[in-house]
Design a protein around this motif. Structure first.
Motif, PDB file in Angstrom:
ATOM      1  N   ILE A 118       0.758  -1.128  -0.078  1.00 29.53           N
ATOM      2  CA  ILE A 118      -0.041  -0.251   0.004  1.00 29.53           C
ATOM      3  C   ILE A 118       1.036   1.451   0.081  1.00 29.53           C
ATOM      4  O   ILE A 118       0.344   2.007  -1.009  1.00 29.53           O
ATOM      5  CB  ILE A 118      -1.242  -0.169   0.808  1.00 29.53           C
ATOM      6  N   GLU A 119       2.045   1.506   0.618  1.00 31.47           N
ATOM      7  CA  GLU A 119       2.604   2.133   1.032  1.00 31.47           C
ATOM      8  C   GLU A 119       3.457   3.141  -0.637  1.00 31.47           C
ATOM      9  O   GLU A 119       3.400   3.666  -0.789  1.00 31.47           O
ATOM     10  CB  GLU A 119       4.049   2.560   1.928  1.00 31.47           C
ATOM     11  N   GLU A 120       4.146   2.195  -1.036  1.00 32.42           N
ATOM     12  CA  GLU A 120       4.509   1.538  -2.483  1.00 32.42           C
ATOM     13  C   GLU A 120       3.675   2.289  -3.881  1.00 32.42           C
ATOM     14  O   GLU A 120       3.682   3.005  -3.708  1.00 32.42           O
ATOM     15  CB  GLU A 120       4.708   0.297  -2.987  1.00 32.42           C
ATOM     16  N   HIS A 121       2.282   1.639  -3.562  1.00 30.70           N
ATOM     17  CA  HIS A 121       1.073   2.162  -4.636  1.00 30.70           C
ATOM     18  C   HIS A 121       1.098   3.269  -4.315  1.00 30.70           C
ATOM     19  O   HIS A 121       1.026   4.460  -4.828  1.00 30.70           O
ATOM     20  CB  HIS A 121      -0.016   1.152  -4.049  1.00 30.70           C
ATOM     21  N   LEU A 122       0.466   4.007  -2.670  1.00 30.96           N
ATOM     22  CA  LEU A 122       0.430   5.568  -2.405  1.00 30.96           C
ATOM     23  C   LEU A 122       1.889   6.872  -2.822  1.00 30.96           C
ATOM     24  O   LEU A 122       1.289   7.796  -3.527  1.00 30.96           O
ATOM     25  CB  LEU A 122       0.425   5.583  -1.396  1.00 30.96           C
ATOM     26  N   ILE A 125       1.155   8.019  -6.064  1.00 31.08           N
ATOM     27  CA  ILE A 125      -0.843   8.663  -6.306  1.00 31.08           C
ATOM     28  C   ILE A 125      -0.079  10.109  -6.019  1.00 31.08           C
ATOM     29  O   ILE A 125       0.655  10.359  -4.830  1.00 31.08           O
ATOM     30  CB  ILE A 125      -1.579   8.135  -5.673  1.00 31.08           C
ATOM     31  N   PRO A 126       0.231  11.222  -6.870  1.00 25.91           N
ATOM     32  CA  PRO A 126       0.553  12.148  -6.186  1.00 25.91           C
ATOM     33  C   PRO A 126      -1.382  13.060  -4.720  1.00 25.91           C
ATOM     34  O   PRO A 126      -2.430  12.933  -5.574  1.00 25.91           O
ATOM     35  CB  PRO A 126       0.479  13.289  -7.120  1.00 25.91           C
ATOM     36  N   THR A 137       0.042   6.351   6.126  1.00 23.84           N
ATOM     37  CA  THR A 137      -0.411   6.472   4.429  1.00 23.84           C
ATOM     38  C   THR A 137      -1.599   5.342   4.752  1.00 23.84           C
ATOM     39  O   THR A 137      -1.557   5.501   3.500  1.00 23.84           O
ATOM     40  CB  THR A 137       1.389   5.499   3.813  1.00 23.84           C
ATOM     41  N   ILE A 138      -1.517   4.571   5.643  1.00 25.14           N
ATOM     42  CA  ILE A 138      -3.046   3.576   5.384  1.00 25.14           C
ATOM     43  C   ILE A 138      -4.147   4.203   5.283  1.00 25.14           C
ATOM     44  O   ILE A 138      -5.256   3.599   4.569  1.00 25.14           O
ATOM     45  CB  ILE A 138      -2.671   2.277   6.197  1.00 25.14           C
ATOM     46  N   LEU A 143      -8.645   7.357   2.320  1.00 30.18           N
ATOM     47  CA  LEU A 143      -9.701   7.664   1.481  1.00 30.18           C
ATOM     48  C   LEU A 143      -9.805   8.143   0.909  1.00 30.18           C
ATOM     49  O   LEU A 143     -10.022   8.417   0.108  1.00 30.18           O
ATOM     50  CB  LEU A 143      -9.043   9.679   2.775  1.00 30.18           C
ATOM     51  N   ILE A 144      -8.061   8.013  -0.157  1.00 27.53           N
ATOM     52  CA  ILE A 144      -8.192   7.484  -1.765  1.00 27.53           C
ATOM     53  C   ILE A 144      -9.004   7.065  -2.165  1.00 27.53           C
ATOM     54  O   ILE A 144      -9.494   7.138  -3.457  1.00 27.53           O
ATOM     55  CB  ILE A 144      -6.609   8.324  -2.123  1.00 27.53           C
TER      56      ILE A 144
END
Length: 183
Positions: A118-122, A125-126, A137-138, A143-144
């Motif tokens: 999840i952290e890597e994927h986030l 994302i800008p 981050t989680i 939220l996103i």
């Protein structure tokens, strides 16, 4: 994870009734789990020399305790004040606890893998959510994912209404009333 931890703690109470008054705040910490697994009974802790117990605490705690002697003494004190299980019951409780510990460790590994993904994927994302104190981050990823593309909202009020953070306006003639979306 919670269910397995609760089952483990129930069995731990049977094996080591005074463990909760022992030195470990988090019963599923690595050191705590090492104590639970290593010692078949509280008698093993009571009969162990304080020097050997200190060495065990230092090794299993990876030298993170400021005062390992106090931890070892508190552990022995808790062991002395615990009631003893019959041998036949102790074996069954130890087997159940070993199974719970394996499951908890597996779940912890899976949670860490998911968190890392999840952290890597986030990171791709800008976004600026993680700059807000209290949003890690989680939570930001949640939220996103819930909001989706923010461009679908014409303005801030629309987003606030979607999130249930705005009052809706009800009108009838000249009367204006408000109703909370939070209820």
């Amino acid at each position: 994870m919670t269910r397995e931890t609760n089952v483990l703690l129930t069995n731990l109470f049977l094996k080591f009734s005074s463990y909760s008054s022992g030195p470990f705040g988090k019963k599923t910490s690595a050191t705590s789990l090492a104590v639970i697994q290593e010692f078949a009974s509280v008698e093993d802790i009571v009969n162990m020399s304080i020097e050997d117990l200190i060495a065990f605490v230092v090794e299993s705690g990876k030298n993170r305790f400021d005062h390992p002697q106090e931890v070892a003494q508190a552990l022995q004190k808790a062991a002395r004040s615990s009631y003893r299980l019959p041998k036949a019951m102790a074996d069954a409780v130890n087997l159940a606890m070993a199974s719970n510990i394996r499951i908890i460790r597996s779940l912890q590994e899976q949670a860490n893998s998911l968190k890392k993904a999840i952290e890597e994927h986030l990171a791709t994302i800008p976004q600026t959510l993680t700059s807000v104190p209290g949003i890690a981050t989680i939570f930001a990823a949640g939220l996103i994912s819930e909001i989706g593309d923010i461009q679908r909202f014409p303005n801030q009020m629309s987003l606030a209404k979607y999130a249930g953070l705005a009052w809706t306006e009800n009108q009838s003639g000249d009367f204006k009333g408000v109703e909370s979306l939070l209820f």
